[in-house]
Design an enzyme around this catalytic site. Structure first.
Site, PDB file in Angstrom:
ATOM      1  N   HIS A   1       0.832  -1.211   0.000  1.00 38.77           N
ATOM      2  CA  HIS A   1       0.000   0.000   0.000  1.00 38.77           C
ATOM      3  C   HIS A   1       0.857   1.248   0.000  1.00 38.77           C
ATOM      4  O   HIS A   1       1.920   1.286   0.609  1.00 38.77           O
ATOM      5  CB  HIS A   1      -0.912   0.012   1.240  1.00 38.77           C
ATOM      6  CG  HIS A   1      -0.181  -0.242   2.527  1.00 38.77           C
ATOM      7  ND1 HIS A   1       0.157  -1.514   2.948  1.00 38.77           N
ATOM      8  CD2 HIS A   1       0.291   0.597   3.469  1.00 38.77           C
ATOM      9  CE1 HIS A   1       0.806  -1.437   4.095  1.00 38.77           C
ATOM     10  NE2 HIS A   1       0.911  -0.160   4.432  1.00 38.77           N
ATOM     11  N   PHE A   2       0.350   2.272  -0.658  1.00 45.17           N
ATOM     12  CA  PHE A   2       0.899   3.620  -0.548  1.00 45.17           C
ATOM     13  C   PHE A   2       0.144   4.329   0.562  1.00 45.17           C
ATOM     14  O   PHE A   2      -1.087   4.276   0.606  1.00 45.17           O
ATOM     15  CB  PHE A   2       0.612   4.440  -1.825  1.00 45.17           C
ATOM     16  CG  PHE A   2       1.736   4.485  -2.813  1.00 45.17           C
ATOM     17  CD1 PHE A   2       3.012   4.885  -2.441  1.00 45.17           C
ATOM     18  CD2 PHE A   2       1.502   4.172  -4.138  1.00 45.17           C
ATOM     19  CE1 PHE A   2       4.030   4.949  -3.373  1.00 45.17           C
ATOM     20  CE2 PHE A   2       2.517   4.231  -5.071  1.00 45.17           C
ATOM     21  CZ  PHE A   2       3.789   4.618  -4.684  1.00 45.17           C
TER      22      PHE A   2
END
Ligand code: AMP
Ligand code: ZN
Length: 146
Positions: free
Chosen positions: A104-105
């Site tokens: 995930h960012f």
């Protein structure tokens, strides 16, 4: 023993088996608010298909994640929340701080005086000779060509 994917909290969010405050969804990605925000508006962008790390991420998935992060950043800037700038943050591996092993960012709204600080590290403040930078670049370039 459940598989990592059926056990994965972010996969559960994708399947709507766990609650989330969703900001954006498309064919390949999902964006939702972090449950323990570092700052108001702190969002996460994930590929819908489970990938634990960058190494597991199919080549065609990296573009859509960044594009969704770009859209979320624009949304934050236009939302009325305090957002004068944005940091993207991605932890790839436990030693980098990764806690949820579905890539995930983090999309972090920033404003002057918000108190964030990431300029640190064992080499922070040192300016290596060009020869050292070139030697380091060669090591990485060679590994990428393998
Ligand atoms: P990382 O340390 O980069 O793996 O970040 C994991 C992030 O996921 C943390 O900021 C957590 O607060 C967030 N998180 C964990 N579980 C949930 C959840 N169910 N919904 C939203 N965010 C979550
Ligand atoms: Zn997952």
């Amino acid at each position: 023993m459940p598989s990592p994917v059926s056990d994965c909290i972010f996969c559960k969010i994708v399947r709507r088996e766990a609650p989330a405050s969703i900001i954006h969804e498309d064919e390949a990605t999902l964006a939702f608010l972090d449950i323990r925000p570092m700052i108001r508006g702190h969002a996460l962008v994930i590929p819908k298909a489970h990938a634990a790390s960058l190494a597991d991420l199919p080549k065609e998935s990296s573009g859509p994640i960044l594009e969704t992060a770009r859209k979320v950043a624009a949304g934050l800037r236009g939302s009325g929340l305090r957002c004068e700038a944005v940091n993207l943050w991605l932890a790839d591996g436990k030693e980098a701080g990764q806690e949820v092993f579905h890539l995930h960012f983090h999309v972090l709204p920033r404003f002057r005086g918000d108190g964030f600080g990431v300029r640190t590290g064992p080499d922070y403040g040192r300016m290596p000779e060009r020869s050292e930078l070139d030697a380091t670049a060669t090591k990485i370039r060679d590994a990428m060509g393998r």
